[in-house]
Design an enzyme around this catalytic site. Sequence first.
Site, PDB file in Angstrom:
ATOM      1  N   PRO A   2     -38.480  84.486 -15.022  1.00 22.08           N
ATOM      2  CA  PRO A   2     -37.241  85.161 -14.602  1.00 22.08           C
ATOM      3  C   PRO A   2     -37.366  86.679 -14.689  1.00 22.08           C
ATOM      4  O   PRO A   2     -38.000  87.209 -15.604  1.00 22.08           O
ATOM      5  CB  PRO A   2     -36.210  84.633 -15.606  1.00 22.08           C
ATOM      6  CG  PRO A   2     -36.767  83.331 -16.062  1.00 22.08           C
ATOM      7  CD  PRO A   2     -38.251  83.504 -16.068  1.00 22.08           C
ATOM      8  N   GLU A   3     -36.780  87.357 -13.713  1.00 25.35           N
ATOM      9  CA  GLU A   3     -36.777  88.811 -13.706  1.00 25.35           C
ATOM     10  C   GLU A   3     -35.375  89.303 -14.043  1.00 25.35           C
ATOM     11  O   GLU A   3     -34.474  88.522 -14.347  1.00 25.35           O
ATOM     12  CB  GLU A   3     -37.274  89.317 -12.357  1.00 25.35           C
ATOM     13  CG  GLU A   3     -38.701  88.866 -12.072  1.00 25.35           C
ATOM     14  CD  GLU A   3     -39.296  89.499 -10.831  1.00 25.35           C
ATOM     15  OE1 GLU A   3     -38.813  90.569 -10.404  1.00 25.35           O
ATOM     16  OE2 GLU A   3     -40.247  88.926 -10.280  1.00 25.35           O
TER      17      GLU A   3
END
Length: 296
Positions: A2-3
Site C-alpha cells: 500500500p502507498e
Amino acid sequence: MPELPEVETVRRGLLPAMEGATLHRLEQRRADLRFPFPDRFAARMEGRRIVSLRRRAKYLLICLDDGAVLISHLGMSGSYYIDRDDLKDRPGQFHHDRSKDEKHDHIVFHVDGPNGKARVIYNDPRRFGFMLLAGDGELDNHPLIRDLGVEPHGNALNADYLARRFAGRKAPLKAALLDQRIIAGLGNIYVCEALWLAHLSPRRTAGSLVARSGAPVARLEDLTTAVRSVIAAAIEAGGSSLRDHRQADGTLGYFQHTFNAYDREGEACRREGCGGTIRRIMQSGRSTFHCPACQR
C-alpha cells in the site's frame, strides 16, 4: 505494498469507529508480526482513549490520551476491518483481494466510541506489517519517523525544496523520488504516473532539473505540480490499488482505471498526439512503466 493514498483511505475509514473511542480490550493472538509486539502491549493499550488517527508517509498513527502513539504499517497484506452489529466494513478494499480468513486476525481492538461499540480487527496473512509504540514525546525522534521527508501533498513540497535535494545528484529521477528522506510516502505507482504527467524520463538524472545557480528549472516546477496532482487525485478516488471503495457520496473510487503509465506495458500512450507505446523497464529491482516517445 500500500502507498500513501491507500493508507490515507484506511485512516479515513477507521475514523468513525476509533477516533474518540475508549479501547476497553485488546486481543493479541500471536507474539509478533514482522517484529515482536511491544512489551506488555495489551496492558499499555487497554483503558486508553484514542485521541486521533493520523498518518505520516505510509504509517498509520493511533494517538492515545497518555501521549503514546501506536505506529502501524500494513506491510504487503495487512488490512483493518470493522465489525459491529450494524456494520461490517473493510476500509480500503484493495485491488488485490485482502484476506477474509479469520485465522489471520492477529489483533482485535474492542472499542466504545461516539458511534457505539465495535471490534476493529487487523488481518495479515503474510505478517509483514507491524505495530510499534512510541512513548509520550518520542514520535518525532522515532527511527521510522525522524528522517522522513516532506509529504507529497502539502505546501512544503515545492520546486525550491526539490532543487535543494536534487542538486548534484546523479541518481535516476525515479530513485530520487522514491527516496523517503526526500518525499515521504511516494511509491512506485505514483512516481510512474507523476513522471508521465510531467513528460519526464525515469532515467533522467535528478540533478539535471537544477540549474547551475541552484534554482529549479521549469521542468522541475512541472514535476512538483504533477506529484501533487497525482497524489491529490488518488486520495480523492480512494487510492489507485483500491477496489470498490465507496466515497462519502456513495460513488466508487477506481483510480487504477485512470492509469496513464503504470501497469500498461505494450499499450498505446494516452497522451494526445504522442503515438508511443508504454514500456516496462527494471530500475533497482522494480518495474518502471513509461513512454519513451514523450518522456524525455
